[in-house]
Design an enzyme around this catalytic site. Structure first.
Site, short mmCIF file in Angstrom:
data_model
loop_
_atom_site.label_atom_id
_atom_site.label_comp_id
_atom_site.label_asym_id
_atom_site.label_seq_id
_atom_site.Cartn_x
_atom_site.Cartn_y
_atom_site.Cartn_z
N GLY A 15 0.96 -1.22 -0.03
CA GLY A 15 -0.08 -0.13 -0.04
C GLY A 15 0.85 1.35 -0.10
N THR A 16 2.09 1.25 -0.50
CA THR A 16 2.90 2.53 -0.73
C THR A 16 2.31 3.59 -1.44
OG1 THR A 16 4.05 1.45 -2.51
CG2 THR A 16 5.10 1.23 -0.24
N MET A 93 -3.15 -7.03 -7.98
CA MET A 93 -2.29 -8.16 -8.63
C MET A 93 -3.36 -9.29 -9.23
SD MET A 93 0.45 -6.79 -8.59
CE MET A 93 1.58 -5.70 -7.57
N LEU A 96 -8.98 -7.96 -13.48
CA LEU A 96 -10.28 -7.53 -13.01
C LEU A 96 -11.10 -6.87 -14.19
CD1 LEU A 96 -11.86 -6.74 -10.51
CD2 LEU A 96 -10.58 -4.41 -10.91
N ASN A 108 -5.28 3.15 -13.29
CA ASN A 108 -3.91 2.13 -12.83
C ASN A 108 -2.73 2.80 -13.10
OD1 ASN A 108 -2.79 -0.28 -12.18
ND2 ASN A 108 -2.15 -0.63 -14.20
N HIS A 110 1.40 1.77 -13.28
CA HIS A 110 2.11 0.80 -13.65
C HIS A 110 3.69 1.16 -13.64
CE1 HIS A 110 3.62 -3.28 -14.90
NE2 HIS A 110 4.48 -2.70 -15.84
#
Ligand code: GAR
Length: 208
Positions: A15-16, A93, A96, A108, A110
């Site tokens: 959760g960074t 991860m 979805l 998102n 990445h």
């Protein structure tokens, strides 16, 4: 300043990225309030961060659902209940599938320059190991609208960093993460201000 959005954050790990969004939101630097944190893993430390911040959490394990579609339906039902405007994937991860009413409302981040070093199996540390093994001279991060393929939807923005001699996966990850901490809030701000228009594969940004 755009009006404050209600956002859900989906995560699978430490959760960074969630923490960065919470810190920015608290400082008034993000026009979004995280109202729900969802994880497919009960042991994700990101859930602890959310609870410490007084945010509602839910765990939706993939194994409880027969198909990816049923899993997606369960996740987005929670998001609808929480009346969120936006869903931010932050180290989530699992594949979805996104229902029609949420297409264009799921972002998102990445940790590479998509379309390099992305897709199934490329997440977190693995991405930076692959960049170093390939000998790439630059890398970075990408914020994009999620669609129904891994790391694939229209790109909102990218930030680059150099790959330096002597880099390890850890040093590279840290350099990229610094840029992620700027890129995700910037993309959310543009979304909140209604400045993003999806035109096929491309995202037009009003005023740019
Ligand atoms: C994100 O910031 C992103 O770099 C990466 O996971 C980080 C958060 O993980 N996402 C991906 O690799 C998605 N393919 P954390 O919650 O474990 O800190």
């Amino acid at each position: 300043m755009a009006h404050s959005l209600r956002a859900a954050v989906l995560l699978s790990g430490s959760g960074t990225t969630l923490q960065n969004l919470l810190d920015r939101s608290r400082n008034g630097k993000l026009p979004a309030q995280v109202v729900l944190v969802l994880s497919n893993r009960a042991d994700a430390f990101g859930l602890t961060r959310a609870t410490q911040a007084g945010i509602a959490t839910a765990v939706v394990p993939r194994k409880d659902y027969a198909t990816p579609e049923a899993f997606g339906t369960a996740i987005f039902a929670r998001c609808r209940e929480a009346q969120v405007d936006l869903v931010c994937l932050a180290g989530f991860m699992q594949f979805l599938p996104i229902p029609d009413d949420f297409l264009g409302r799921v972002l998102n981040i990445h940790p590479s320059l998509i379309p390099a070093f992305c897709g199934q199996g490329y997440y977190g540390h693995h991405v930076h190991e692959a960049v170093l093994a390939y000998g790439a001279k630059v890398t970075g991060c990408t914020v994009h609208f999620a669609d129904n393929q891994y790391d694939h939807g229209p790109i909102i923005l990218q930030r680059t960093v150099p790959v330096l001699p002597g880099d390890t996966p850890d040093t590279l990850e840290a350099r990229v993460f610094e840029q992620e901490c700027e890129a995700y809030p910037e993309a959310i701000r543009l979304f909140a201000e209604g400045k993003l228009r999806i035109e096929g594969r491309k995202v037009a940004i009003d005023g740019k």
